[in-house]
Motif scaffolding. Structure first.
Motif, short mmCIF file in Angstrom:
data_model
loop_
_atom_site.label_atom_id
_atom_site.label_comp_id
_atom_site.label_asym_id
_atom_site.label_seq_id
_atom_site.Cartn_x
_atom_site.Cartn_y
_atom_site.Cartn_z
N PRO A 110 3.24 -13.81 -2.29
CA PRO A 110 2.47 -14.40 -1.13
C PRO A 110 3.24 -15.92 -0.84
N ALA A 111 3.50 -16.49 -1.86
CA ALA A 111 4.17 -17.91 -1.70
C ALA A 111 5.38 -18.05 -1.02
N ASN A 112 6.18 -16.95 -0.95
CA ASN A 112 7.46 -16.83 -0.11
C ASN A 112 7.61 -15.90 0.94
N THR A 113 6.19 -15.52 1.45
CA THR A 113 6.20 -14.53 2.51
C THR A 113 5.62 -15.20 3.85
N ALA A 114 6.02 -14.70 4.87
CA ALA A 114 5.48 -15.16 6.00
C ALA A 114 5.14 -13.71 7.11
N ILE A 115 4.17 -13.92 7.72
CA ILE A 115 4.04 -12.89 8.92
C ILE A 115 4.12 -13.38 10.22
N ILE A 116 4.72 -12.72 11.19
CA ILE A 116 4.85 -12.93 12.60
C ILE A 116 4.13 -12.11 13.51
N GLY A 117 3.09 -12.59 14.17
CA GLY A 117 2.56 -11.57 14.96
C GLY A 117 1.98 -12.17 16.31
N ASP A 118 1.32 -11.61 17.16
CA ASP A 118 0.78 -11.83 18.49
C ASP A 118 -0.81 -12.00 18.60
N GLN A 119 -1.24 -11.34 17.27
CA GLN A 119 -2.75 -11.39 17.49
C GLN A 119 -3.65 -12.24 16.54
N VAL A 120 -4.63 -12.93 16.61
CA VAL A 120 -5.12 -13.75 15.63
C VAL A 120 -5.93 -12.78 14.93
N LEU A 121 -6.89 -11.60 15.59
CA LEU A 121 -7.65 -10.92 14.86
C LEU A 121 -7.20 -9.78 14.04
N SER A 122 -5.63 -9.74 14.19
CA SER A 122 -5.34 -8.63 13.14
C SER A 122 -3.86 -9.31 12.32
N ASP A 123 -3.09 -9.77 13.08
CA ASP A 123 -1.79 -10.34 12.16
C ASP A 123 -2.13 -11.61 11.65
N ILE A 124 -2.96 -12.49 12.14
CA ILE A 124 -3.04 -13.80 11.46
C ILE A 124 -4.13 -13.57 10.41
N TRP A 125 -5.05 -13.04 10.64
CA TRP A 125 -6.44 -12.84 9.75
C TRP A 125 -5.61 -11.98 8.66
N ALA A 126 -4.84 -11.03 8.80
CA ALA A 126 -4.30 -10.26 7.65
C ALA A 126 -3.50 -11.15 6.84
N GLY A 127 -2.57 -11.90 7.48
CA GLY A 127 -1.88 -12.97 6.55
C GLY A 127 -2.41 -14.01 5.93
N LYS A 128 -3.76 -14.47 6.30
CA LYS A 128 -4.67 -15.37 5.77
C LYS A 128 -5.38 -14.67 4.54
N ASN A 129 -5.72 -13.49 4.77
CA ASN A 129 -6.22 -12.68 3.69
C ASN A 129 -5.40 -12.64 2.57
N ALA A 130 -3.87 -12.33 3.01
CA ALA A 130 -3.19 -12.06 1.80
C ALA A 130 -2.41 -13.54 1.44
N GLN A 131 -3.18 -14.38 1.84
CA GLN A 131 -2.41 -15.77 1.45
C GLN A 131 -1.08 -16.15 1.63
N ILE A 132 -0.64 -15.79 2.95
CA ILE A 132 0.81 -15.96 3.08
C ILE A 132 1.11 -16.78 4.34
N THR A 133 1.99 -17.59 4.74
CA THR A 133 2.17 -17.99 5.89
C THR A 133 2.20 -17.29 7.09
N THR A 134 1.56 -17.79 8.11
CA THR A 134 1.13 -17.32 9.06
C THR A 134 1.60 -17.86 10.56
N ILE A 135 2.53 -16.96 11.32
CA ILE A 135 3.18 -17.49 12.40
C ILE A 135 2.63 -16.96 13.70
N LEU A 136 1.99 -17.42 14.61
CA LEU A 136 1.44 -16.79 15.75
C LEU A 136 2.58 -17.09 16.96
N VAL A 137 2.80 -15.85 17.65
CA VAL A 137 3.63 -15.93 19.09
C VAL A 137 2.75 -15.60 20.40
#
Length: 179
Positions: A110-137
């Motif tokens: 988790p400390a060295n992984t990021a997720i990039i996605g366009d949806q808050v309620l799927s991509d960002i929330w999943a990334g936050k749940n997994a404790q990774i860096t989250t990037i919204l586009v």
């Protein structure tokens, strides 16, 4: 409390404007990409030449990449047909199963992984749940599945708060979600 799970760490207009060199400096070594309306329109079967070149450039920089989608294996197969990237379909984001499997596949934590996605309620929330860096586009297209269009109504409400907090730094970003 819920807001902390729905607020992205970073926002960029497109995947092409993400400062990947900065992510590398912050020790991010693995990037999870959503497909639909992040890398391409949901109704386009394959990535554009520009998107494929971006993914190739990121791999040549040393990033490990993985595609994670809530869409089907068929969709993932069409999209990644000419790519050499691993992928996970039916991820059920915001659950972390697909995210954790992607990290295992990439050999990252988790400390060295990021997720990039366009949806808050799927991509960002999943990334936050997994404790990774989250990037919204910003979504690549206004066209989307009916369910996603409904979710975007809720996301606009959530993101107005986020963009109000960063309006001075990125007023153009707030304008997109103020429709």
């Amino acid at each position: 409390m819920l807001a902390s799970y729905l607020t992205p760490d970073f926002y960029y207009e497109t995947v092409f404007l993400v400062p990947y060199e900065e992510l590398w400096k912050k020790n991010i070594r693995g990037i999870i990409f959503d497909i639909d309306n992040t890398l391409t329109r949901f109704d386009e079967k394959q990535p554009s030449a520009k998107t494929a070149a971006l993914l190739q450039r990121l791999e040549s920089m040393g990033f490990r990449l993985c595609l994670v989608t809530n869409n089907t294996n068929k969709r993932l197969g069409h999209f990644s047909e000419n790519l050499t990237l691993p992928g996970i379909a039916n991820a059920i984001k915001p659950l972390t199963r697909g995210i954790r499997y992607a990290m295992e596949t990439m050999g990252t934590k988790p400390a060295n992984t990021a997720i990039i996605g366009d949806q808050v309620l799927s991509d960002i929330w999943a990334g936050k749940n997994a404790q990774i860096t989250t990037i919204l586009v910003r979504p690549v297209s206004e066209k989307d599945f009916l369910l996603v269009r409904l979710k975007r109504l809720a996301e606009r409400w959530i993101l107005r708060k986020y963009f109000a907090d960063i309006e001075a730094a990125a007023p153009q970003a707030a304008a997109h979600y103020d429709k």
